[in-house]
Design an enzyme around this catalytic site. Structure first.
Site, mmCIF file in Angstrom:
data_model
loop_
_atom_site.group_PDB
_atom_site.id
_atom_site.type_symbol
_atom_site.label_atom_id
_atom_site.label_comp_id
_atom_site.label_asym_id
_atom_site.label_seq_id
_atom_site.Cartn_x
_atom_site.Cartn_y
_atom_site.Cartn_z
ATOM 1 N N GLY A 284 22.616 -14.201 -26.841
ATOM 2 C CA GLY A 284 21.653 -14.923 -26.036
ATOM 3 C C GLY A 284 20.888 -15.909 -26.871
ATOM 4 O O GLY A 284 21.240 -16.198 -28.022
ATOM 5 N N LYS B 120 20.429 -4.807 -30.550
ATOM 6 C CA LYS B 120 20.094 -6.233 -30.475
ATOM 7 C C LYS B 120 19.442 -6.640 -31.787
ATOM 8 O O LYS B 120 18.434 -6.067 -32.202
ATOM 9 C CB LYS B 120 19.148 -6.516 -29.313
ATOM 10 C CG LYS B 120 18.757 -7.992 -29.241
ATOM 11 C CD LYS B 120 17.923 -8.320 -28.009
ATOM 12 C CE LYS B 120 17.573 -9.799 -27.994
ATOM 13 N NZ LYS B 120 16.767 -10.171 -26.793
ATOM 14 N N GLU C 268 20.623 2.242 -25.201
ATOM 15 C CA GLU C 268 21.786 2.985 -24.738
ATOM 16 C C GLU C 268 22.957 2.023 -24.586
ATOM 17 O O GLU C 268 22.789 0.868 -24.198
ATOM 18 C CB GLU C 268 21.504 3.667 -23.404
ATOM 19 C CG GLU C 268 21.190 2.702 -22.270
ATOM 20 C CD GLU C 268 21.047 3.386 -20.934
ATOM 21 O OE1 GLU C 268 21.846 4.298 -20.641
ATOM 22 O OE2 GLU C 268 20.145 3.008 -20.169
ATOM 23 N N VAL D 252 25.757 1.005 -22.472
ATOM 24 C CA VAL D 252 26.197 1.182 -21.092
ATOM 25 C C VAL D 252 27.669 0.790 -21.000
ATOM 26 O O VAL D 252 28.044 -0.342 -21.298
ATOM 27 C CB VAL D 252 25.359 0.319 -20.138
ATOM 28 C CG1 VAL D 252 25.872 0.460 -18.708
ATOM 29 C CG2 VAL D 252 23.899 0.717 -20.228
ATOM 30 N N ASP E 23 14.426 -13.505 -15.394
ATOM 31 C CA ASP E 23 15.820 -13.892 -15.627
ATOM 32 C C ASP E 23 16.768 -12.913 -14.933
ATOM 33 O O ASP E 23 17.729 -12.430 -15.529
ATOM 34 C CB ASP E 23 16.112 -13.944 -17.130
ATOM 35 C CG ASP E 23 17.340 -14.803 -17.456
ATOM 36 O OD1 ASP E 23 17.751 -15.603 -16.584
ATOM 37 O OD2 ASP E 23 17.878 -14.666 -18.559
#
Length: 476
Positions: free
Chosen positions: A34, A54, A107, A109, A151
């Site tokens: 991103g 991240k 987590e 996913v 967003d």
């Protein structure tokens, strides 16, 4: 951020032999990127599990950028809801003193994001209703905390299949990188336009103050795209932004009328014309029920939906008609004494409201179904317990908790028929939080069984009277 999912991996991977973040998280392949950082699949070598990490871009080293990174970490760390991706850890890696890296661990996913899901094929109205309801609950939770996501788009919605192959996908909202904190009630004082162009609300496109209504508009566009598999306002950012300022999105006539009405309201250009998040959640819950009732597998027998069958059972027992002799009042009084609480109820969950066929410590005899916790309690076969509603993600924004009623504790045991339908509950309520012991819950279940025994006896008595009257010859 794009997604935190294993279904859509980009070709890049972490360098071979790359150091572990703080000696614990070894980065593997890149799974999303991103504007402020990248998301990797990683191995938590302390606990032996895969996670999503991240890592904020190393170029983001200005004081403002670092503050924004810390805001996202602190924000996500404070949120805990089944419709949001869960934060597990956060910190700053200083392995390279010249290049400190802010990161947080979430987590992992497993499943596609909604953007990928729509690229693969259409969704049924029933699936769309479930997705919309999950996301509305998640937005209600964050808006109650003064957070606007800003967003909401398909790529930021992860679909989890807990049943491995089930048609029911659970939606989770992710990426709070540009979320606005402390602005849901009063609005955003920052006039900088943020978000993804195709899903901006009109007020976002104008750089105006934002509130809960902005996320509702974006969710409306997402749900509309679930039906059409087409972006409502395509084109470059300026073209897309101008289009929504001049026109409402096109809603095809082939969509069911109740869906058309809701989508039109959610995507109204004036924020004041959109439903509040507290109205949107029950509206989507009703659509889940309606679509479940309409749903039929190809080639299957025309059996009623579970909710239709449950409502037939309610009618069979002549409910919500309360016993005129107050047969359940002693049971609710016992339940209140066992738990030492001021309120105990025998409830029947009707299609639009919850009836109190016995109410100890409460004068009213019914409430609307959507704020009532009994509508959730009948979904389980075991007692449904909320020990402190002020901090339980299932109830934080519930009007009985957040409003004047001041509910803080709830325990409800389902009233289950012999053929497996939950008609309602025997429940106890308190205005103070408390812990329910296993013995207390077992007693509550036993008392609920007594209520059902009484209902069964009354049903059999009515049937016997009907049979007797049918067998008695009429005088000539």
């Amino acid at each position: 951020m794009d997604v935190i999912t294993t279904a859509r991996r980009l070709p890049e991977v972490a360098e071979a032999g790359a150091p572990r973040l703080r000696g614990r998280y070894r980065l593997q392949e890149l799974i999303g990127r991103g504007g402020t950082g990248s998301v990797y699949r990683a191995r938590d070598e302390s606990l032996g599990r895969d996670v999503a990490v991240k890592v904020f871009d190393a170029t983001a080293t200005s004081e403002k950028d670092i503050r924004l990174q810390e805001d996202e970490v602190n924000l996500v760390a404070s949120l805990n809801h089944h419709s949001l991706v869960t934060l597990l850890d956060a910190g700053v890696d200083r392995t390279d003193a010249a290049r400190p890296r802010v990161y947080f661990v979430m987590e992992l996913v497993t499943g596609a994001d909604l953007k990928v899901k729509l690229e693969r094929g259409p969704l049924t109205p029933r699936q769309i209703a479930h997705i919309g309801f999950d996301l509305a609950e998640g937005l209600q939770y964050i808006h109650h905390r003064g957070v606007v996501h800003r967003d909401v788009k398909p790529a930021n919605i992860l679909l989890v299949d807990y049943s491995q192959g089930s048609a029911r996908h659970h939606a989770k909202l992710t990426d709070f990188g540009i979320a606005l904190v402390g602005a849901a009630p009063g609005g955003d004082t920052d006039t900088v336009t943020t978000g993804t162009a195709a899903y901006l609300s009109p007020e976002q496109a104008r750089g105006q103050k934002l509130g809960s209504a902005s996320d509702i508009y974006s969710l409306g566009l997402v749900l509309l795209e679930c039906f059409t598999r087409t972006v409502a306002f395509p084109g470059d950012p300026i073209q897309s932004a101008l289009a929504r300022l001049r026109n409402d999105p096109t809603i095809p006539h082939g969509i069911a009328p109740e869906w058309r009405a809701l989508l039109a309201a959610m995507t109204a250009r004036n924020p004041k014309d959109r439903p509040s998040i507290h109205d949107l959640v029950p509206a989507l819950r009703q659509l889940v029920t309606a679509e479940t009732g309409r749903h039929r597998d190809i080639g299957s027998s025309p059996e009623p939906s579970p909710e239709e069958a449950r409502m037939r059972a309610v009618a069979r027992y002549r409910l919500p008609e309360a016993p005129v002799d107050g047969a359940f009042d002693r049971i609710t009084a016992i339940a209140a004494r066992v738990f030492s609480v001021p309120v105990a109820l025998v409830t029947i969950v009707d299609h639009d409201r919850i009836w109190f066929t016995s109410h100890h410590g409460l004068e009213i005899d019914h409430i609307d179904r959507h704020p009532g916790l009994c509508a959730s309690a009948i979904l389980d076969d075991m007692p449904w317990v909320v020990e402190d509603a002020r901090f339980d993600p299932r109830t934080l924004a519930n009007p009985l908790v957040a409003g004047d009623f001041g509910l803080q504790f709830y325990a409800g045991a389902p009233l289950r028929t012999r053929d497996g339908h939950n008609l309602g509950t025997l429940c106890v309520l308190d205005y103070e939080p408390r812990v329910a012991t296993e013995q207390e819950l077992a007693t509550l279940g036993d008392l609920a069984a007594l209520v059902m025994s009484e209902m069964e006896l009354r049903l059999e008595s009515r049937r016997s009277m009907v049979a007797l009257s049918s067998a008695t010859p009429t005088p000539s």
